[in-house]
Enzyme design. Sequence first.
Site, mmCIF file in Angstrom:
data_model
loop_
_atom_site.group_PDB
_atom_site.id
_atom_site.type_symbol
_atom_site.label_atom_id
_atom_site.label_comp_id
_atom_site.label_asym_id
_atom_site.label_seq_id
_atom_site.Cartn_x
_atom_site.Cartn_y
_atom_site.Cartn_z
ATOM 1 N N ASP A 171 -3.132 10.330 16.904
ATOM 2 C CA ASP A 171 -4.041 10.420 15.758
ATOM 3 C C ASP A 171 -4.600 11.836 15.697
ATOM 4 O O ASP A 171 -5.257 12.282 16.652
ATOM 5 C CB ASP A 171 -5.197 9.423 15.892
ATOM 6 C CG ASP A 171 -4.739 7.980 15.856
ATOM 7 O OD1 ASP A 171 -3.622 7.732 15.381
ATOM 8 O OD2 ASP A 171 -5.496 7.092 16.296
ATOM 9 N N ASP A 223 -1.106 -3.423 10.118
ATOM 10 C CA ASP A 223 -2.373 -3.219 10.819
ATOM 11 C C ASP A 223 -3.075 -4.569 10.876
ATOM 12 O O ASP A 223 -3.379 -5.170 9.836
ATOM 13 C CB ASP A 223 -3.250 -2.209 10.085
ATOM 14 C CG ASP A 223 -2.720 -0.786 10.203
ATOM 15 O OD1 ASP A 223 -2.040 -0.493 11.192
ATOM 16 O OD2 ASP A 223 -2.979 0.020 9.290
#
Length: 452
Positions: free
Chosen positions: A327, A208
């Site tokens: 998500d 990330d």
Amino acid sequence: ADILHIVDLDAAKTGKPENLDIILEIRKNLTIPIEIGGGIRTMETAKKYLENGINRIIIGTKAVEDISFISDLIDEFGAEKIVLGIDIKGTDVAISGWEKKSGIHYKDFCKQLKKIGVTEIVVTDISKDGTLTEPNYALTEEITKMGFNAIASGGVSTKKSVDILREKNIFGAIIGKAIYEGILDLEDVVNKKIKNSYLTKRIIPCLDIKDGKTVSGIHFENLRDCGDPIQLAKFYADEGADELVFLDISASDEKRKTMTDIVQKISEQIFIPFTVGGGISSVEDINECLKAGADKVSVSTIAATNPDFISEASDIFGSQAIVVSVDVKKVMLNNENIYKVFIHGGKTETEFEAVAFAQLMQKKGAGEILLNSLDRDGTENGYDIDILQKICDAVNIPVIASSGAGSREDLLEAFEKTSCDAVLASSIFHFGKYKIDEVKKFLAKNNILMRI
């Protein structure tokens, strides 16, 4: 057996499927997958096999002569149906039934194949074929470490040779002459204890990225600096990661493009499949990422706001290059907990229910689903098994589990309790809690088929 491997030797000479009737009769009488090679040189021949129930086709000489043919096949049918047969003489790729050397080093050829999305290679050391000695373990293992599912062909003739290949977590072994001559009993070497032995499972570290640094947090907050992404990418590739995911986590929220300069630097350091996501909202964005060295792109927000974009992208680049990152979060609706899809880094709820959205993405042409549980993100409390299996049951494209890994047992649980194809993890690797090879050996000991 896991797969039946057929070669039409007559077709290899004529370029036409000479034994099609026999092959289709075999297809009718078997339930296991069948792969066929020999003389597949046109899209028409490929379609004839695949539309009649053959599961995978193997391309050899034609791939060396015209690599764009492989790209076209992958775009049309998907990478999972296209297997490359590489016959190696010394270090060169041989063609035309082993009669000619192509002048191309097998490593250079593999690099080209990786760039166009090939995932599986049948590796034949010509000097070993039919000798009933041993396969070329080193060669097959080397191609496995390049990021391919490598299948050993030639010289596989004893239970010991199969055991060695299994210990090295080679994807598969082709056995022919040893069975026909009664030297090897197939039943002795098929390991029925290994779950889903047809496909190896993947371990995927996730980087990330925010402000050029690798970060880790809980629910995308309280981010900690984990180091330089380029150095980490090379470290994980050397450690044995099957793939790598790079997510520019603030690109979509900040309405900017993915940092392709970092993508290019990472691609120059690693030789494993590499997925890039964050801020991708156009065909041009995808093209830039792939040109910078990514093998696949991960899209999220644009997939939910414009599902037809997935169709457009997969038509242009092939479904194997398009990963949809989903998500999800539990919400209360009509006194019932359901999983909804969120966008903008988990900040905005959409109209989509998670399972229905995954099915829509498959229909639109997605090649994989990357499932992120916002409830579990960064908690290290394990993957959300409930929604993970629901998604796996609902689609027939690969599903990657993400969010919540805190121990190697969490990864094992995901593989044992769901049919996911891969697990993605970050903090357990970033902070040195586990090494990738350590996790793989643990999973392999628990009958999860891994490439080690």
